[in-house]
Design a protein around this motif. Structure first.
Motif, PDB file in Angstrom:
ATOM      1  N   MET A  83      11.877   4.422   6.123  1.00  0.00           N
ATOM      2  CA  MET A  83      12.687   3.206   6.110  1.00  0.00           C
ATOM      3  C   MET A  83      12.004   2.185   5.208  1.00  0.00           C
ATOM      4  SD  MET A  83      14.098   0.708   9.135  1.00  0.00           S
ATOM      5  CE  MET A  83      12.488   0.406   9.823  1.00  0.00           C
ATOM      6  N   ILE A  84      12.797   1.615   4.295  1.00  0.00           N
ATOM      7  CA  ILE A  84      12.310   0.606   3.372  1.00  0.00           C
ATOM      8  C   ILE A  84      13.061  -0.684   3.701  1.00  0.00           C
ATOM      9  CG2 ILE A  84      12.077  -0.062   0.945  1.00  0.00           C
ATOM     10  CD1 ILE A  84      12.557   3.219   0.656  1.00  0.00           C
ATOM     11  N   THR A  85      12.314  -1.711   4.079  1.00  0.00           N
ATOM     12  CA  THR A  85      12.944  -2.977   4.451  1.00  0.00           C
ATOM     13  C   THR A  85      13.151  -3.826   3.203  1.00  0.00           C
ATOM     14  OG1 THR A  85      10.828  -4.060   4.901  1.00  0.00           O
ATOM     15  CG2 THR A  85      11.868  -2.928   6.741  1.00  0.00           C
ATOM     16  N   LEU A  86      14.399  -4.168   2.941  1.00  0.00           N
ATOM     17  CA  LEU A  86      14.729  -5.030   1.814  1.00  0.00           C
ATOM     18  C   LEU A  86      14.813  -6.489   2.251  1.00  0.00           C
ATOM     19  CD1 LEU A  86      17.382  -2.747   0.117  1.00  0.00           C
ATOM     20  CD2 LEU A  86      14.934  -2.924  -0.369  1.00  0.00           C
ATOM     21  N   SER A  87      14.914  -6.694   3.572  1.00  0.00           N
ATOM     22  CA  SER A  87      14.873  -8.036   4.161  1.00  0.00           C
ATOM     23  C   SER A  87      14.011  -7.953   5.408  1.00  0.00           C
ATOM     24  CB  SER A  87      16.277  -8.509   4.537  1.00  0.00           C
ATOM     25  OG  SER A  87      16.771  -7.759   5.635  1.00  0.00           O
ATOM     26  N   GLY A  88      13.504  -9.078   5.842  1.00  0.00           N
ATOM     27  CA  GLY A  88      12.850  -9.109   7.136  1.00  0.00           C
ATOM     28  C   GLY A  88      13.917  -9.064   8.216  1.00  0.00           C
ATOM     29  N   PHE A  89      13.560  -8.572   9.404  1.00  0.00           N
ATOM     30  CA  PHE A  89      14.542  -8.514  10.485  1.00  0.00           C
ATOM     31  C   PHE A  89      13.864  -8.459  11.847  1.00  0.00           C
ATOM     32  CE2 PHE A  89      13.894  -4.054   9.279  1.00  0.00           C
ATOM     33  CZ  PHE A  89      13.609  -3.473  10.506  1.00  0.00           C
ATOM     34  N   ARG A  90      14.666  -8.757  12.850  1.00  0.00           N
ATOM     35  CA  ARG A  90      14.250  -8.639  14.257  1.00  0.00           C
ATOM     36  C   ARG A  90      15.371  -7.914  14.985  1.00  0.00           C
ATOM     37  NH1 ARG A  90      14.203 -13.040  18.499  1.00  0.00           N
ATOM     38  NH2 ARG A  90      13.155 -12.025  20.221  1.00  0.00           N
ATOM     39  N   ARG A  91      15.054  -6.778  15.604  1.00  0.00           N
ATOM     40  CA  ARG A  91      16.047  -5.913  16.237  1.00  0.00           C
ATOM     41  C   ARG A  91      15.613  -5.502  17.625  1.00  0.00           C
ATOM     42  NH1 ARG A  91      19.506  -4.543  13.131  1.00  0.00           N
ATOM     43  NH2 ARG A  91      20.364  -2.779  14.233  1.00  0.00           N
ATOM     44  N   ARG A 100      13.117  -1.538  23.094  1.00  0.00           N
ATOM     45  CA  ARG A 100      11.969  -1.932  22.267  1.00  0.00           C
ATOM     46  C   ARG A 100      12.448  -2.950  21.245  1.00  0.00           C
ATOM     47  NH1 ARG A 100       8.679   1.614  17.770  1.00  0.00           N
ATOM     48  NH2 ARG A 100       7.209  -0.032  17.241  1.00  0.00           N
ATOM     49  N   GLU A 101      11.687  -4.035  21.119  1.00  0.00           N
ATOM     50  CA  GLU A 101      11.966  -5.007  20.067  1.00  0.00           C
ATOM     51  C   GLU A 101      11.097  -4.680  18.861  1.00  0.00           C
ATOM     52  OE1 GLU A 101      11.965  -9.154  21.024  1.00  0.00           O
ATOM     53  OE2 GLU A 101      13.215  -8.838  22.808  1.00  0.00           O
ATOM     54  N   VAL A 102      11.706  -4.764  17.690  1.00  0.00           N
ATOM     55  CA  VAL A 102      11.016  -4.466  16.437  1.00  0.00           C
ATOM     56  C   VAL A 102      11.236  -5.628  15.491  1.00  0.00           C
ATOM     57  CG1 VAL A 102      10.920  -2.934  14.441  1.00  0.00           C
ATOM     58  CG2 VAL A 102      11.379  -1.982  16.706  1.00  0.00           C
ATOM     59  N   GLN A 103      10.146  -6.095  14.899  1.00  0.00           N
ATOM     60  CA  GLN A 103      10.241  -7.139  13.884  1.00  0.00           C
ATOM     61  C   GLN A 103       9.427  -6.682  12.682  1.00  0.00           C
ATOM     62  OE1 GLN A 103       9.643 -11.111  15.290  1.00  0.00           O
ATOM     63  NE2 GLN A 103       9.480 -11.960  13.235  1.00  0.00           N
ATOM     64  N   LEU A 104      10.065  -6.658  11.516  1.00  0.00           N
ATOM     65  CA  LEU A 104       9.390  -6.260  10.287  1.00  0.00           C
ATOM     66  C   LEU A 104       9.727  -7.253   9.186  1.00  0.00           C
ATOM     67  CD1 LEU A 104      10.038  -2.407  10.306  1.00  0.00           C
ATOM     68  CD2 LEU A 104       7.840  -3.552  10.612  1.00  0.00           C
TER      69      LEU A 104
END
Length: 115
Positions: free
Chosen positions: A46-54, A63-67
């Protein structure tokens, strides 16, 4: 079992941008508050093009994920639903492996493999 390909379960969020016999590349977009249906991912990069919180969920496990943007992380084969719990849109690319390298979704795997 119903088809749990994310391009089928959530075509408004996932689209195939490339595919051959070895990989399939998906682009994912969503907005704050958007939620996906249950779907399966094979082993993927997975390549993050934006930051996010899921918030990801499967069988009652959450599970909360923030990248942040511009990360490349391993996503082990898994089944889940996801919801954008942040304040910004999510934009990622997923390079899904095919064949034996795709792996098999296992219980307990939820989200990217990051510390």
């Amino acid at each position: 079992m119903a088809n749990e390909d994310p391009v089928v379960t959530d075509p408004e969020h996932y689209r195939t941008v490339f595919e051959n016999e070895y990989v399939r590349v998906l682009e994912y977009h969503d907005e704050p508050g958007d939620q996906t249906h249950p779907h399966v991912h094979p082993n993927s990069l997975m390549i993050t093009l934006s930051g996010f919180r899921r918030q990801l969920e499967v069988n009652g496990t959450v599970r909360e994920v923030q990248l942040e943007a511009s990360r490349s992380v391993w996503l082990p084969a898994q089944r889940h639903t996801g919801r954008n719990i942040g304040t910004t849109p999510t934009h990622t690319m997923l390079v899904e492996l095919k064949g034996p390298a795709a792996g098999i979704p296992t219980e307990g795997m939820l989200g990217p493999d990051v510390p």
